[in-house]
Enzyme design. Sequence first.
Site, PDB file in Angstrom:
ATOM      1  N   THR A 191       4.666   0.887  -4.644  1.00  0.00           N
ATOM      2  CA  THR A 191       4.221  -0.489  -4.858  1.00  0.00           C
ATOM      3  C   THR A 191       4.254  -0.874  -6.336  1.00  0.00           C
ATOM      4  OG1 THR A 191       2.875  -0.448  -2.860  1.00  0.00           O
ATOM      5  CG2 THR A 191       2.306  -2.115  -4.501  1.00  0.00           C
ATOM      6  N   LYS A 195       0.830  -1.208   0.000  1.00  0.00           N
ATOM      7  CA  LYS A 195       0.000   0.000   0.000  1.00  0.00           C
ATOM      8  C   LYS A 195       0.867   1.261   0.000  1.00  0.00           C
ATOM      9  CE  LYS A 195      -3.752  -2.317   2.438  1.00  0.00           C
ATOM     10  NZ  LYS A 195      -4.604  -2.490   1.295  1.00  0.00           N
ATOM     11  N   CYS A 196       1.905   1.243  -0.789  1.00  0.00           N
ATOM     12  CA  CYS A 196       2.881   2.327  -0.831  1.00  0.00           C
ATOM     13  C   CYS A 196       2.847   2.981  -2.205  1.00  0.00           C
ATOM     14  CB  CYS A 196       4.265   1.725  -0.554  1.00  0.00           C
ATOM     15  SG  CYS A 196       5.654   2.864  -0.703  1.00  0.00           S
ATOM     16  N   GLY A 197       3.254   4.223  -2.279  1.00  0.00           N
ATOM     17  CA  GLY A 197       3.352   4.899  -3.569  1.00  0.00           C
ATOM     18  C   GLY A 197       4.346   4.222  -4.504  1.00  0.00           C
TER      19      GLY A 197
END
Length: 168
Positions: free
Chosen positions: A38, A34-36
Amino acid sequence: MSLHEIALTLNDGTETTFGQFTGRAVLVVNVASKCGYTRQYEGLEALYRRFKDRGFTVLGVPCNQFAGQEPGSDAEIVEFCRVNFGVTFPLAAKVNVLGKDQHPLYASLTRFPAEDGLGEKVKWNFEKFLVSPQGGVVGRFRSAVEPDDQEFIAVIEAVLPASVPIAS
């Protein structure tokens, strides 16, 4: 202790050591769903497919220490990676890359200073460590370095083994 002696649990529960990668160049990446960053899974998989037959692997190491961006179980993480990005490279079980419960692999990897001179601490998800076939850290790259960056790819190509070990 050398990197090859460090115990490692894979996402499927298999107990092994980092030594299973002896003779291969390994890109170790702390990953999150759930990371920018990803979307880098796609590029990491492309790198893996491009170079795996030349003695290269990617090891994804899930970590939930950065803004809670990897909250899932090991099974949920592998499902997410396979369904959304077609990931076939190995994934470790979720670990801590920082603090008093830091996994021994990261305690060893972070002794290699970051290129930006900001110290040993992992700063965010998708930080990358390139390990030589002999087990030495030869490169460290911050999250913003994309897997398709040509300078990054050149560093990987330079460390690929002259011959590829036979898979067991």
